[in-house]
Design a protein around this motif. Structure first.
Motif, mmCIF file in Angstrom:
data_model
loop_
_atom_site.group_PDB
_atom_site.id
_atom_site.type_symbol
_atom_site.label_atom_id
_atom_site.label_comp_id
_atom_site.label_asym_id
_atom_site.label_seq_id
_atom_site.Cartn_x
_atom_site.Cartn_y
_atom_site.Cartn_z
ATOM 1 N N TYR A 528 0.842 -1.198 0.000
ATOM 2 C CA TYR A 528 0.000 0.000 0.000
ATOM 3 C C TYR A 528 0.876 1.247 0.000
ATOM 4 N N GLN A 530 1.425 3.466 2.174
ATOM 5 C CA GLN A 530 2.245 3.675 3.385
ATOM 6 C C GLN A 530 3.546 2.871 3.331
ATOM 7 N N HIS A 531 3.522 1.730 2.613
ATOM 8 C CA HIS A 531 4.744 0.938 2.460
ATOM 9 C C HIS A 531 5.737 1.660 1.556
ATOM 10 N N ARG A 558 -8.781 4.224 7.406
ATOM 11 C CA ARG A 558 -7.565 3.402 7.524
ATOM 12 C C ARG A 558 -6.361 4.037 6.837
ATOM 13 N N LYS A 561 -4.704 7.185 8.395
ATOM 14 C CA LYS A 561 -4.057 6.857 9.670
ATOM 15 C C LYS A 561 -2.761 6.092 9.445
ATOM 16 N N ASP A 562 -2.784 5.152 8.490
ATOM 17 C CA ASP A 562 -1.575 4.367 8.190
ATOM 18 C C ASP A 562 -0.476 5.253 7.608
ATOM 19 N N GLN A 565 1.049 7.313 10.412
ATOM 20 C CA GLN A 565 1.972 6.510 11.221
ATOM 21 C C GLN A 565 3.293 6.306 10.497
#
Length: 600
Positions: A528, A530-531, A558, A561-562, A565
């Motif tokens: 995704y 975020q990765h 989701r 938020k991801d 982070q």
């Protein structure tokens, strides 16, 4: 020499105002100084004329009603603007402002404050209310014994923290010693009637306060209240536009139907900026309405009255009532009508009700839990249709009188029946030339940097790509090259790479510096956005430290938020910060408008 004398003479200006005047004049050329001189002279003359014609106002100070709004989707701003117009029409001096533009230190000087604030996400304050919300909850907040206030809270009862921000404001103002003019009013999605009652009652409540203070109430002249949009077309009075294109973007093998929609704004004069949203009014499908009428054994030709409109029941359900989104109150009412033990149990549990509301439409409720209902009962339980907001996917610098959207068809299957989102199905099925009622909803909290050369990092998976297409069109029109980074994700490269050709062209001509892609299902393990952020953490941190603005658009529950982070992890790993320092770092970026979200 003249400015030096201002400090020593008996000047009507404060020392702070003198300092500001010195700073301004030091930056101006001789020509600019001459223009300012003439402007101030004309303004002073106008003020003298006004004082001469309104001697009644001279005898007493004008007590101001301050009206503040905190709004994520524009509803709060609309209610506050209506209130300000009504107050002004009654002769009150009004200060209308977004909470984001309001100087929190001014609060202790206020005597009458009327606040309209919505709740965003999981009980969070909307972007423009964050600073004031934090200030009121902090030790820096002053005692407010001289303040009289009232709060109108906007929310959606489908969410757990219904009207939470409004409740917070009401609690804190009371705790600081302020006196309530009227108890907190909590409004659901269909807020219009409750908001109007509140407007009328609080304006009545302020009358004795202003009379007691000896302040004058005089009709205010001029073009209206500063900050109120002058657009002819609004949510209440939308523009009837023409749909030009509804073209599928995703491939045949995709498990989702995403549309590129083009709408002609014609001669409306509607204007928008990159980052704004388009409000779209829609109608329900005849197929869905026929299904409901059959299941409920109701006559679609029955004459009914909704407000001032006399229509058939069928036409009312098509044009006036929300059928694809239900709410907790409807579940509770239907449980009482049906007497079904299972549904009664669900309606008595807030969390179960929220889950049911998210996963079912009216047709599912009717099919699963049968009940006898009259047309009058049904219409009383249903909310009015509300428009849907879509992030605009174009820049007027390129498309002129058009506006483009990126729309995902909301579709699901329940018990063998297909269920669709109301607005997304309306736009997906629309034919060329079809009329669609629209209005522009400004979003000043999702804007390109003032300096177009500032680097931008854009994270937009799925239809979150929409505003970044607008961003790139705007930057290209300005002749800006590079300093832009897109991080995009979707399930499959071959089927779901939205606007692929355009992004590749931006890369080739240098408008886009780099692109990182996250196609989650093109490999055994899911990847995704975020990765990708984590993988490129060191470079991304360098961009942030060099002044880049960071943008997120898409799913709030989701994805956002991801991504947040992942950013915190980068600040810890490559910025050498503690977790608390990392949070403070991004909070400062948000405050500086360098970290902006358009999430839903």
């Amino acid at each position: 020499m003249l400015l030096k004398e201002l400090s020593s003479l008996a000047s009507p200006l404060s020392s702070g105002q003198v300092d500001k005047l010195k700073q301004l004049t030091a930056e101006l050329s001789a020509v600019q100084l001459a223009w300012v001189s003439g402007y101030l002279s004309a303004t002073a003359e106008q003020g003298a004329n006004l004082l001469g014609s309104e001697t009644a106002a001279q005898s007493a100070p004008a007590q101001t009603i301050t009206i503040l709004y905190g709004s994520q989707t524009g509803n709060g701003r609309g209610v506050a603007s209506e209130l300000a117009a009504k107050a002004q029409a009654q002769g009150y001096a009004v200060n209308l402002a977004s909470m984001g533009d309001y100087k929190v230190r001014q609060l202790k000087q206020e005597t009458i404050l009327l606040a309209v604030v919505s709740t965003h996400g999981e009980g969070e304050a909307p972007d423009d209310a964050i600073e004031l919300h934090k200030f009121l909850a902090s030790k820096r907040a002053p005692k407010l014994e001289n303040l009289n206030y009232s709060v109108l809270a906007l929310g959606d009862s489908s969410y757990e923290f219904f009207c939470q921000t409004g409740k917070d404001f009401d609690d804190r103002l009371s705790a600081l010693g302020a006196k309530s003019l009227q108890a907190l009013v909590e409004c659901d999605v269909d807020y219009e009637s409750a908001a109007q009652l509140w407007q009328e009652s609080v304006l009545e409540a302020v009358k004795p306060l202003i009379e007691t203070s000896g302040a004058s109430v005089v009709p205010l002249s001029g073009s209206g209240i500063p900050g109120v949009a002058a657009s002819e077309f609004t949510k209440q009075k939308p523009y009837t536009a023409e749909l030009l294109v509804s073209q599928k973007l995703t491939g045949r093998g995709s498990d989702r139907d995403v549309r590129h929609v083009e709408i002609d704004l014609g001669e409306s004069g509607l204007s928008y900026q990159a980052g704004d949203a388009l409000g779209v009014w829609f109608t329900n499908t005849e197929t869905l309405v026929e299904e409901l009428l059959t299941k409920l054994s109701l006559d679609g030709d029955e004459a009914v009255t909704v407000g001032k409109d006399a229509l058939s029941l069928k036409q009312t359900l098509i044009e006036k009532k929300e059928l694809t989104q239900i709410y907790p109150g409807l579940v509770k009412d239907w449980a009482a009508l049906s007497g079904n033990a299972e549904l009664l149990s669900i309606s008595d549990d807030k969390e179960l009700t929220r889950q049911f509301v998210r996963n079912n439409q009216l047709a599912d409720l009717v099919a699963t839990y049968s009940a006898e209902v009259t047309s009058t009962q049904l219409l009383a339980m249903l909310r009015p249709i509300t428009p849907r907001l879509y992030s605009i996917a174009s820049s007027q610098s390129e498309v002129e009188s058009e506006v483009h959207l990126t729309v995902a068809l909301v579709e699901d299957e329940r018990e063998g029946a297909a269920r669709y989102g109301g607005a997304s199905q309306f736009l997906a099925q629309a034919q060329e030339g079809q009329e669609v009622k629209v209005y522009v909803e400004p979003n000043k909290h999702f804007r390109l940097p003032e300096n177009p050369e500032t680097p931008v990092i854009m994270v937009g998976p799925g239809t979150g790509i929409a505003p970044f297409r607008a961003f790139m069109q705007e930057r290209a029109a300005q002749g800006i090259e590079g300093n832009s980074w897109l991080i995009f994700g979707n399930p499959h490269f071959e089927q779901d790479f939205l606007y692929q050709t355009e992004w590749q062209q931006y890369l080739q001509d240098g408008s886009l510096s780099r692109i990182d892609l996250a196609f989650s299902r093109d490999q055994a393990h899911k990847i995704y956005v975020q990765h990708r952020i984590a993988e490129q953490g060191e470079e991304l941190w360098k961009w942030l430290e060099s002044g880049a603005h960071f943008y997120i658009c898409g799913d709030a529950e989701r994805m956002a938020k991801d991504v947040h982070q992942a950013l915190l992890d980068i600040a810890v790993k490559f910025g050498g910060k503690t977790e608390e320092e990392a949070e403070a770092y991004f909070e400062q970026l948000r405050s500086d408008k360098r970290y902006q979200k358009d999430v839903y």
